[in-house]
Scaffold this motif. Structure first.
Motif, mmCIF file in Angstrom:
data_model
loop_
_atom_site.group_PDB
_atom_site.id
_atom_site.type_symbol
_atom_site.label_atom_id
_atom_site.label_comp_id
_atom_site.label_asym_id
_atom_site.label_seq_id
_atom_site.Cartn_x
_atom_site.Cartn_y
_atom_site.Cartn_z
ATOM 1 N N GLU A 1 -2.462 -4.629 8.637
ATOM 2 C CA GLU A 1 -3.549 -3.975 9.360
ATOM 3 C C GLU A 1 -3.152 -3.695 10.808
ATOM 4 N N ARG A 2 -2.438 -4.623 11.430
ATOM 5 C CA ARG A 2 -1.969 -4.420 12.806
ATOM 6 C C ARG A 2 -0.961 -3.280 12.865
ATOM 7 N N MET A 3 -0.116 -3.184 11.861
ATOM 8 C CA MET A 3 0.872 -2.107 11.804
ATOM 9 C C MET A 3 0.185 -0.751 11.664
ATOM 10 N N ALA A 4 -0.838 -0.688 10.826
ATOM 11 C CA ALA A 4 -1.551 0.568 10.624
ATOM 12 C C ALA A 4 -2.288 0.993 11.885
ATOM 13 N N ALA A 5 -2.814 0.015 12.633
ATOM 14 C CA ALA A 5 -3.481 0.339 13.891
ATOM 15 C C ALA A 5 -2.474 0.869 14.907
ATOM 16 N N PHE B 1 3.816 -13.543 -5.318
ATOM 17 C CA PHE B 1 2.718 -12.797 -5.925
ATOM 18 C C PHE B 1 2.746 -11.365 -5.401
ATOM 19 N N TYR B 2 3.683 -10.587 -5.929
ATOM 20 C CA TYR B 2 3.940 -9.240 -5.419
ATOM 21 C C TYR B 2 2.794 -8.273 -5.714
ATOM 22 N N GLY B 3 2.193 -8.416 -6.876
ATOM 23 C CA GLY B 3 1.115 -7.507 -7.225
ATOM 24 C C GLY B 3 -0.018 -7.597 -6.222
ATOM 25 N N GLU B 4 -0.397 -8.809 -5.875
ATOM 26 C CA GLU B 4 -1.460 -9.025 -4.896
ATOM 27 C C GLU B 4 -1.081 -8.434 -3.534
ATOM 28 N N GLN B 5 0.166 -8.670 -3.125
ATOM 29 C CA GLN B 5 0.606 -8.185 -1.810
ATOM 30 C C GLN B 5 0.704 -6.655 -1.773
ATOM 31 N N LEU B 6 1.191 -6.066 -2.833
ATOM 32 C CA LEU B 6 1.307 -4.608 -2.860
ATOM 33 C C LEU B 6 -0.056 -3.942 -2.986
ATOM 34 N N GLU B 7 -0.966 -4.567 -3.689
ATOM 35 C CA GLU B 7 -2.317 -4.021 -3.772
ATOM 36 C C GLU B 7 -2.943 -3.973 -2.378
ATOM 37 N N ARG B 8 -2.728 -5.016 -1.614
ATOM 38 C CA ARG B 8 -3.221 -5.025 -0.241
ATOM 39 C C ARG B 8 -2.506 -3.973 0.604
ATOM 40 N N LEU B 9 -1.197 -3.857 0.418
ATOM 41 C CA LEU B 9 -0.430 -2.856 1.160
ATOM 42 C C LEU B 9 -0.944 -1.450 0.881
ATOM 43 N N PHE B 10 -1.201 -1.139 -0.396
ATOM 44 C CA PHE B 10 -1.667 0.195 -0.757
ATOM 45 C C PHE B 10 -3.105 0.442 -0.283
ATOM 46 N N GLY B 11 -3.801 -0.611 0.068
ATOM 47 C CA GLY B 11 -5.118 -0.449 0.640
ATOM 48 C C GLY B 11 -5.085 -0.145 2.131
ATOM 49 N N VAL B 12 -3.903 -0.346 2.733
ATOM 50 C CA VAL B 12 -3.737 -0.105 4.169
ATOM 51 C C VAL B 12 -2.909 1.153 4.431
ATOM 52 N N PHE B 13 -1.837 1.321 3.660
ATOM 53 C CA PHE B 13 -0.978 2.501 3.754
ATOM 54 C C PHE B 13 -0.980 3.217 2.402
ATOM 55 N N PRO B 14 -1.023 4.548 2.398
ATOM 56 C CA PRO B 14 -1.001 5.272 1.121
ATOM 57 C C PRO B 14 0.351 5.075 0.416
ATOM 58 N N PRO B 15 0.354 5.053 -0.908
ATOM 59 C CA PRO B 15 1.612 4.874 -1.648
ATOM 60 C C PRO B 15 2.698 5.875 -1.263
ATOM 61 N N SER B 16 2.307 7.077 -0.806
ATOM 62 C CA SER B 16 3.298 8.076 -0.405
ATOM 63 C C SER B 16 4.112 7.631 0.810
ATOM 64 N N GLN B 17 3.633 6.626 1.540
ATOM 65 C CA GLN B 17 4.350 6.120 2.706
ATOM 66 C C GLN B 17 5.100 4.831 2.403
ATOM 67 N N VAL B 18 5.168 4.473 1.130
ATOM 68 C CA VAL B 18 5.792 3.210 0.734
ATOM 69 C C VAL B 18 6.956 3.479 -0.215
ATOM 70 N N LEU B 19 8.088 2.839 0.046
ATOM 71 C CA LEU B 19 9.238 2.893 -0.858
ATOM 72 C C LEU B 19 9.589 1.476 -1.273
#
Length: 241
Positions: free
Chosen positions: A82-86, A151-169
């Protein structure tokens, strides 16, 4: 204000040091002076009105480069994303993944070698998980989070809630280790850099030697612990372990 273009946010013990090393040798990139900037996980800063001068001081701003850093705790530690997105909502995010059982075992060996961990692995992934209930923030820890960081699924789900998947590799550790040219080419294309030069396989930051071995009972327990989250990961990314 010029901003950092990308961050490798994790995961720990999944080849982030090797990736940082590759990128540091590519003239298209300007990596942070130290591999792990540890800025967005610094809870002592005033995040209601953050000052980014100390963060930017870790980079060379005199040349036209794609600037980034690699701090593998970011995907795990509360509030980092969240801090990164801000800071930069257009930031590109790179995630490295490794079999979570192998990752936990490598993590434990590192902490045991450093003298941080005095208990055996079997105890740590069973009774030892209760130690995190006494931590601040509750339930997380920088050093003894062997199971929790997997627990990668949980962490990535949170990541995709902050940054769109198009910005994630997402890059898998085994791919970088065995076939570095392929993931590095994908990464350069993702970040808008020229194709990398011919790349040799290399090992960076190899974990400490240990006489301990991973038991089949510990493997079975961890596979069971990760089963639901692994299904979550597969649904999100198509990757499973």
């Amino acid at each position: 204000m010029r901003l950092i273009d990308f961050v490798v946010v994790g995961v720990q013990k999944a080849g982030t040091t090797a990736l940082h090393d590759y990128l540091s040798n590519d003239p298209a990139y300007g990596m942070a002076i130290a591999k792990e900037a540890h800025f967005f996980d610094d809870d002592s800063l005033n995040w209601k009105s953050p000052a980014y001068e100390s963060y930017h001081a870790q980079f060379d701003w005199n040349r036209s480069l794609i600037r980034g850093e690699a701090t593998p705790i970011y995907i795990y530690w509360p509030n980092c994303l969240e801090r990164m997105a801000a800071y930069n909502p257009d930031m590109k995010i790179v995630v490295m993944l490794r079999d979570p059982v192998e990752r936990a075992w490598s993590h434990w060996k590192m902490e045991a070698a450093r003298g941080v961990e005095s208990h055996d692995f079997s105890w740590c992934i069973r009774e030892g998980r209760r130690r995190l209930q006494c931590r601040i923030p509750w339930g997380v820890d920088r050093e003894i989070s062997y199971v929790e960081r997997g627990f990668y699924g949980e962490q990535l789900e949170r990541l995709f809630g902050v940054f769109p998947p198009s910005q994630v590799l997402i890059i898998e550790a085994d791919d970088l280790k065995q076939r570095p040219a392929d993931p590095l080419a994908r990464l350069n294309a993702f970040l808008g850099a020229p194709s990398p030069a011919a790349t040799d396989r290399r090992s960076v930051h190899v974990g400490p030697a240990s006489s301990a071995s991973l038991s089949k009972h510990d493997i079975a327990l961890m596979r069971e612990l990760y089963a639901e989250d692994n299904a979550r990961l597969h649904a999100l990314t198509g990757i499973s372990y």
